[in-house]
Design a protein around this motif. Structure first.
Motif, PDB file in Angstrom:
ATOM      1  N   ALA A 179      10.832 -17.466 -15.972  1.00 37.85           N
ATOM      2  CA  ALA A 179       9.974 -16.475 -15.309  1.00 37.85           C
ATOM      3  C   ALA A 179       9.067 -17.138 -14.272  1.00 37.85           C
ATOM      4  O   ALA A 179       7.934 -16.758 -14.082  1.00 37.85           O
ATOM      5  N   GLY A 235       5.054 -13.468 -21.603  1.00 34.07           N
ATOM      6  CA  GLY A 235       5.937 -12.906 -20.588  1.00 34.07           C
ATOM      7  C   GLY A 235       5.497 -11.576 -20.018  1.00 34.07           C
ATOM      8  O   GLY A 235       4.484 -10.996 -20.401  1.00 34.07           O
ATOM      9  N   ARG A 236       6.315 -11.090 -19.074  1.00 32.79           N
ATOM     10  CA  ARG A 236       6.056  -9.824 -18.394  1.00 32.79           C
ATOM     11  C   ARG A 236       6.843  -8.725 -19.093  1.00 32.79           C
ATOM     12  O   ARG A 236       7.980  -8.912 -19.516  1.00 32.79           O
ATOM     13  N   HIS A 237       6.232  -7.542 -19.168  1.00 36.87           N
ATOM     14  CA  HIS A 237       6.867  -6.409 -19.832  1.00 36.87           C
ATOM     15  C   HIS A 237       6.532  -5.147 -19.054  1.00 36.87           C
ATOM     16  O   HIS A 237       6.025  -5.199 -17.928  1.00 36.87           O
TER      17      HIS A 237
END
Length: 246
Positions: free
Chosen positions: A26, A173-175
């Protein structure tokens, strides 16, 4: 088609491999052609987890209103909440053990509205249940139920108690929540809870999974004002200093 020299082929393969690793992690690297995950965001995704938590708590504390929905497990009992809250009160529904009741607090005045079954005594006798069915019952401040139920309508109390992660903080992380991009932070690698924070606009908390399977909550309608109105006298029952036993 002209073949690439062997050295250029190897370099191209190496760049491709590095970019693949960057995407997996990421992370966007200059020259890889990947997109920056923080492009167009409020930038909190670049911060350490502790700073993200501080930013989202400050945003929540500073908001004038919020809608909170989901489940809370406490003392072995599960409550399903759907509440709209602001600084001077709140309104909404609470469901527990198959029964649902409505809460309304306007300033210091707290009302509870439920059907006759809610007011039925433990031994099955109905007492005043019929008279209270569908009425707003004023909860006296001296009654022990006032403190318990008013907490469900208090924005600051609820957010302070619910937006808590336990253990070492980390990013995860990204969500996305309901179409909004988020960054997730965790406590104790998720065992201490997870919190999704908006990457768009103000970094409000959007979803909380509480530690120890203690419920999942969603936060929405931040700063969306709503009206709190006292029920009409014809809809209200006032028992004075203590609620009837139920």
């Amino acid at each position: 088609m002209t073949a690439l020299p062997q050295g250029r082929t190897r370099r191209a393969a190496l760049v491709t491999a590095i970019c693949a690793l960057a995407v997996t992690g990421a992370t966007a690297l200059t020259g890889c052609g990947g997109e920056d995950p923080d492009a167009g965001t409020n930038g909190v995704g670049k911060l350490p987890a502790a700073k993200i938590q501080a930013r989202t708590r400050a945003a929540a504390d500073g908001a004038s209103a919020v809608r909170l929905s989901g489940t809370v497990v406490t003392s072995g009992r599960t409550y399903r909440l759907d509440m709209r809250l602001k600084s001077d009160g709140g309104t909404g529904s609470v469901t527990s053990e198959g029964g649902t009741f409505q809460l309304l607090r306007v300033g210091e005045r707290l009302y509870l509205k439920a059907d006759a079954d809610f007011w039925t005594h433990a031994d099955g006798s109905r007492g005043s249940a019929g008279k209270l069915d569908g009425k707003y019952v004023r909860v006296p401040q001296a009654d022990p139920a006032y403190r318990k139920f008013s907490g469900f309508t208090d924005k600051d109390v609820l957010l302070d108690g619910l937006l808590t992660l336990h253990g070492a903080l980390a990013t995860a992380g990204r969500h996305e929540q309901a179409g909004t991009r988020t960054v997730r932070i965790t406590g104790d690698k998720g065992a201490g809870g997870t919190l999704d924070v908006s990457l768009q606009g103000t970094p409000y908390p959007l979803r909380m999974v509480r530690a120890g399977d203690a419920g999942t909550l969603r936060f929405s309608d931040w700063n969306s004002d709503f009206t709190l109105t006292e029920p009409a006298p014809s809809e209200t029952v006032d028992y004075g200093r203590q609620l009837p036993a139920s």
